[in-house]
Design an enzyme around this catalytic site. Structure first.
Site, mmCIF file in Angstrom:
data_model
loop_
_atom_site.group_PDB
_atom_site.id
_atom_site.type_symbol
_atom_site.label_atom_id
_atom_site.label_comp_id
_atom_site.label_asym_id
_atom_site.label_seq_id
_atom_site.Cartn_x
_atom_site.Cartn_y
_atom_site.Cartn_z
ATOM 1 N N GLU A 81 1.562 -4.151 4.921
ATOM 2 C CA GLU A 81 0.882 -4.727 6.028
ATOM 3 C C GLU A 81 -0.582 -4.508 5.602
ATOM 4 O O GLU A 81 -0.994 -3.551 5.376
ATOM 5 C CB GLU A 81 1.143 -4.009 7.478
ATOM 6 C CG GLU A 81 0.339 -4.979 7.874
ATOM 7 C CD GLU A 81 0.595 -4.659 10.262
ATOM 8 O OE1 GLU A 81 1.110 -3.983 9.792
ATOM 9 O OE2 GLU A 81 -0.116 -5.415 11.013
ATOM 10 N N LYS A 259 1.697 0.597 18.998
ATOM 11 C CA LYS A 259 1.471 0.121 17.510
ATOM 12 C C LYS A 259 0.569 0.314 16.139
ATOM 13 O O LYS A 259 1.050 0.743 15.230
ATOM 14 C CB LYS A 259 2.468 -1.409 17.207
ATOM 15 C CG LYS A 259 2.622 -2.179 16.220
ATOM 16 C CD LYS A 259 1.613 -2.771 15.072
ATOM 17 C CE LYS A 259 2.468 -3.175 14.235
ATOM 18 N NZ LYS A 259 1.805 -3.545 13.187
ATOM 19 N N ASP A 275 10.431 11.382 7.889
ATOM 20 C CA ASP A 275 11.340 10.640 8.573
ATOM 21 C C ASP A 275 10.226 9.547 9.169
ATOM 22 O O ASP A 275 9.886 9.979 10.931
ATOM 23 C CB ASP A 275 12.308 11.502 9.090
ATOM 24 C CG ASP A 275 13.072 11.027 10.175
ATOM 25 O OD1 ASP A 275 12.788 9.969 10.094
ATOM 26 O OD2 ASP A 275 14.571 11.324 10.387
ATOM 27 N N HIS A 373 -8.102 -9.478 8.927
ATOM 28 C CA HIS A 373 -6.751 -9.189 8.876
ATOM 29 C C HIS A 373 -6.085 -10.636 7.839
ATOM 30 O O HIS A 373 -6.018 -9.748 6.801
ATOM 31 C CB HIS A 373 -5.431 -8.969 10.591
ATOM 32 C CG HIS A 373 -4.251 -8.746 9.855
ATOM 33 N ND1 HIS A 373 -4.132 -7.625 9.412
ATOM 34 C CD2 HIS A 373 -3.632 -9.989 10.197
ATOM 35 C CE1 HIS A 373 -2.763 -7.608 9.299
ATOM 36 N NE2 HIS A 373 -2.069 -9.554 9.867
HETATM 37 P P1 HMG Z 1 -15.393 -6.147 7.473
HETATM 38 O O1 HMG Z 1 -15.924 -6.081 8.239
HETATM 39 O O2 HMG Z 1 -15.162 -7.389 6.547
HETATM 40 O O3 HMG Z 1 -15.495 -5.061 6.451
HETATM 41 O O4 HMG Z 1 -14.089 -5.346 8.013
HETATM 42 P P2 HMG Z 1 -16.886 -4.531 5.302
HETATM 43 O O5 HMG Z 1 -17.394 -5.840 4.730
HETATM 44 O O6 HMG Z 1 -18.314 -4.842 6.310
HETATM 45 O O7 HMG Z 1 -17.252 -2.974 4.949
HETATM 46 C C1 HMG Z 1 -16.525 -1.796 6.179
HETATM 47 C C2 HMG Z 1 -15.566 -1.101 5.024
HETATM 48 O O8 HMG Z 1 -14.501 -2.087 4.888
HETATM 49 C C3 HMG Z 1 -16.182 -0.565 3.763
HETATM 50 O O9 HMG Z 1 -17.303 0.178 3.780
HETATM 51 C C4 HMG Z 1 -14.767 -0.348 3.575
HETATM 52 O O10 HMG Z 1 -14.584 1.052 3.605
HETATM 53 C C5 HMG Z 1 -13.446 -1.705 4.465
HETATM 54 P P3 HMG Z 1 -17.809 -0.060 2.458
HETATM 55 O O11 HMG Z 1 -16.774 0.771 1.155
HETATM 56 O O12 HMG Z 1 -17.891 -1.128 1.679
HETATM 57 O O13 HMG Z 1 -18.724 0.916 2.670
HETATM 58 N N1 HMG Z 1 -12.988 -2.367 3.410
HETATM 59 C C6 HMG Z 1 -11.825 -2.441 3.156
HETATM 60 N N2 HMG Z 1 -11.529 -1.341 2.253
HETATM 61 C C7 HMG Z 1 -10.518 -1.723 1.746
HETATM 62 N N3 HMG Z 1 -10.197 -3.246 1.001
HETATM 63 C C8 HMG Z 1 -10.727 -4.414 1.799
HETATM 64 C C9 HMG Z 1 -11.899 -3.771 2.241
HETATM 65 N N4 HMG Z 1 -12.266 -4.517 2.917
HETATM 66 C C10 HMG Z 1 -14.026 -3.682 3.836
HETATM 67 N N5 HMG Z 1 -10.480 -5.558 0.425
HETATM 68 C C11 HMG Z 1 -11.695 -4.849 7.437
HETATM 69 C C12 HMG Z 1 -12.384 -6.388 7.472
HETATM 70 C C13 HMG Z 1 -10.399 -5.623 7.847
HETATM 71 C C14 HMG Z 1 -12.040 -3.934 7.581
HETATM 72 C C15 HMG Z 1 -12.587 -4.949 9.132
HETATM 73 O O14 HMG Z 1 -12.485 -6.157 10.050
HETATM 74 C C16 HMG Z 1 -11.055 -4.298 9.662
HETATM 75 O O15 HMG Z 1 -11.668 -2.824 9.984
HETATM 76 N N6 HMG Z 1 -10.047 -5.009 10.879
HETATM 77 C C17 HMG Z 1 -9.425 -4.479 11.172
HETATM 78 C C18 HMG Z 1 -7.455 -5.206 11.156
HETATM 79 C C19 HMG Z 1 -6.961 -3.647 11.405
HETATM 80 O O16 HMG Z 1 -6.689 -3.558 12.322
HETATM 81 N N7 HMG Z 1 -5.270 -3.922 10.816
HETATM 82 C C20 HMG Z 1 -4.111 -3.584 11.049
HETATM 83 C C21 HMG Z 1 -3.231 -5.109 11.291
HETATM 84 S S1 HMG Z 1 -3.409 -5.758 12.635
HETATM 85 C C22 HMG Z 1 -1.972 -4.890 14.093
HETATM 86 O O17 HMG Z 1 -0.747 -4.831 13.831
HETATM 87 C C23 HMG Z 1 -2.268 -3.749 15.052
HETATM 88 C C24 HMG Z 1 -3.294 -4.309 16.107
HETATM 89 O O18 HMG Z 1 -2.527 -5.953 16.913
HETATM 90 C C25 HMG Z 1 -3.354 -3.363 16.938
HETATM 91 C C26 HMG Z 1 -4.456 -3.154 18.020
HETATM 92 O O19 HMG Z 1 -4.007 -4.278 18.550
HETATM 93 O O20 HMG Z 1 -4.409 -2.783 19.008
HETATM 94 C C27 HMG Z 1 -4.501 -4.944 15.961
#
Ligand code: HMG
Length: 420
Positions: A81, A259, A275, A373
């Protein structure tokens, strides 16, 4: 070298692995195993499961910025994911300067269930089990001398009368310290070995002899103080807490909240060859232990614009047995984590679950989940639409810039750039 690494994600996969290898002392051979060039084959797969015809690669990434119990670690995560690993790294970053994650563990105690039916006097049978507790535990402990020599084994038991649809049955819980193993095999062997003795003591008939995945004697906890991702914005802090409170109050929201926690938990469980189904079943059953399904995490506003997060969940994970030893990538992932006990592994997994949840709530309470995401999912969508080579980067750039995450839009854009 620490793991708080700004822009770690901007490195190439080779550069990332070099950093991880240097940090964790991985050899050249272990690097080749992680890259999938060595170690795993159809023959290995054939020794692990049945009717093998191949194997299915899942991306393995590392979350950066984690400090757990004072130790900097790159956390291996196996997941299909997008945005999960980025999100975990993002939240770990916000807890790094405030001390990282602190963990605790109740102990590696698994529960084995022995189910006794056809009892004329179930309460008397229950009393007889307690009268014969020592003999029962001794019988269990004769099954696994290695576990005993390591300081584990059956420690105690508890008996319940459970009213099923047709009768009152006894359920005997054997509490087994499985040390650094997940312990399913050890517990099931004990359950089966002790069943005839239990039938003799109670006069009933044993049906089930199997461990319980509601491993509520094997609880991992983690705590972290997160810097506010919203600065001084009281309204945003309120929205964050409100998002948590809805999950705590409403099972429909709690299922999604949990989740999100399991996005991180399962990714580390899988990477370490543990597991995933056992851990998932345990986590969700634990979330419903008070009779209503609720959250595994909690949040409180702290001093100086901080948010204090905590998590508590059963974590039946081990370092010996199962795929943890037989899968070369899992073995290397465990080396990467530098853990020597199942307690340490459980603590790290709990910390990742908490970070994962914090990151999702931050996004949900502010810009919404789709922005971050979908930005990371855009590459997948471009590939699915048929983009190749340099086209992928162009499509992703356009999707993110225009906020056009629809598949038909992406296909049309791809056709357009091909016509140019
Ligand atoms: P952003 O604001 O674009 O990030 O966030 P940024 O450029 O300010 O960077 C902040 C930090 O994020 C970075 O720190 C990295 O650690 C990391 P730095 O290195 O600059 O000191 N980061 C990355 N790491 C790896 N690859 C990348 C990357 N970009 C930033 N390309 C981010 C972008 C996606 C991190 C943010 O929007 C976020 O945390 N979103 C949450 C996403 C999420 O939760 N995804 C899970 C899947 S969705 C789901 O299934 C679950 C859900 O339904 C659960 C629920 O409802 O509770 C949501």
């Amino acid at each position: 070298m620490g793991t708080r690494f700004k822009g770690f994600y901007r490195l190439s996969p080779e550069e990332r692995l070099d950093n991880v290898a240097e940090h964790s002392g991985l050899s050249g051979e272990e690097k080749a195993i992680i890259r999938g060039e060595k170690g795993f084959s159809v023959q290995t797969a054939d020794q692990m499961v049945e009717n093998v015809i191949g194997y299915m690669p899942i991306p393995l990434g590392v979350a950066a910025n984690f400090k757990v119990d004072g130790r900097d670690i790159f956390v291996p995560m196996a997941t299909e994911e997008p945005s999960v690993i980025a999100a975990a790294s993002n939240a770990a970053r916000l807890a790094y300067d405030t001390g990282g994650f602190t963990t605790s563990f109740s102990g590696p105690i698994m529960i084995g269930q022995v189910h006794v039916t056809q009892l004329s006097h179930p309460y008397a049978a229950m009393a007889k089990i307690y009268e014969n507790k020592e003999a029962i535990l001794n019988k269990c402990n004769q099954q696994d001398p290695t576990l005993i020599s390591l300081g584990g084994g059956a420690l105690d038991l508890e008996v319940r009368v459970v009213k099923t649809l047709s009768e009152k049955v006894l359920v005997i819980h054997l509490f087994v310290d499985t040390r650094d193993a997940m312990g399913a095999n050890a517990v099931n062997t004990m359950n089966e070995a002790v069943a005839p003795l239990i039938e003799k003591i109670t006069g009933g008939k044993v049906v089930l002899r199997i461990l319980s995945n509601l491993a509520d004697k094997r609880i991992a906890r983690a705590r972290a103080v997160f810097e506010s991702p919203f600065g001084n914005d009281k309204e945003m802090l309120h929205r964050f807490i409100s998002a948590y409170e809805l999950a705590a109050a409403d099972p429909y929201r709690a299922a999604t909240h949990n989740k999100g926690i399991m996005n991180g938990v399962s990714a580390v469980v899988l990477a370490t060859g543990n597991d995933t189904r056992a851990v998932e079943a345990g986590a969700h059953a634990y979330a419903a232990r008070f009779g209503r399904y609720t959250t595994l995490t909690h949040y409180e506003l702290g001093e100086n614009r901080t948010i204090i997060g905590t998590i508590e969940l059963p974590l039946a994970v081990g370092l010996v047995g199962g795929a943890t030893k037989s899968h070369p990538v899992a073995r290397t992932a465990i080396k990467m984590l530098g853990v020597k006990t199942s307690r340490e592994l459980a603590g790290i997994i709990a910390a990742v679950g908490l970070a994962q949840n914090f990151a999702a709530l931050r996004a949900l309470a502010s810009e919404g989940i789709q922005k971050g995401h979908m930005k990371l999912h855009a590459k997948n969508m471009a590939i699915q639409a048929g983009a190749k080579g340099h086209e992928i980067g162009r499509v992703v750039e356009w999707v993110v810039k225009e906020g056009r995450f629809r598949f038909d839009d992406i296909k049309r854009y791809l056709e357009k750039i091909r016509e140019e």
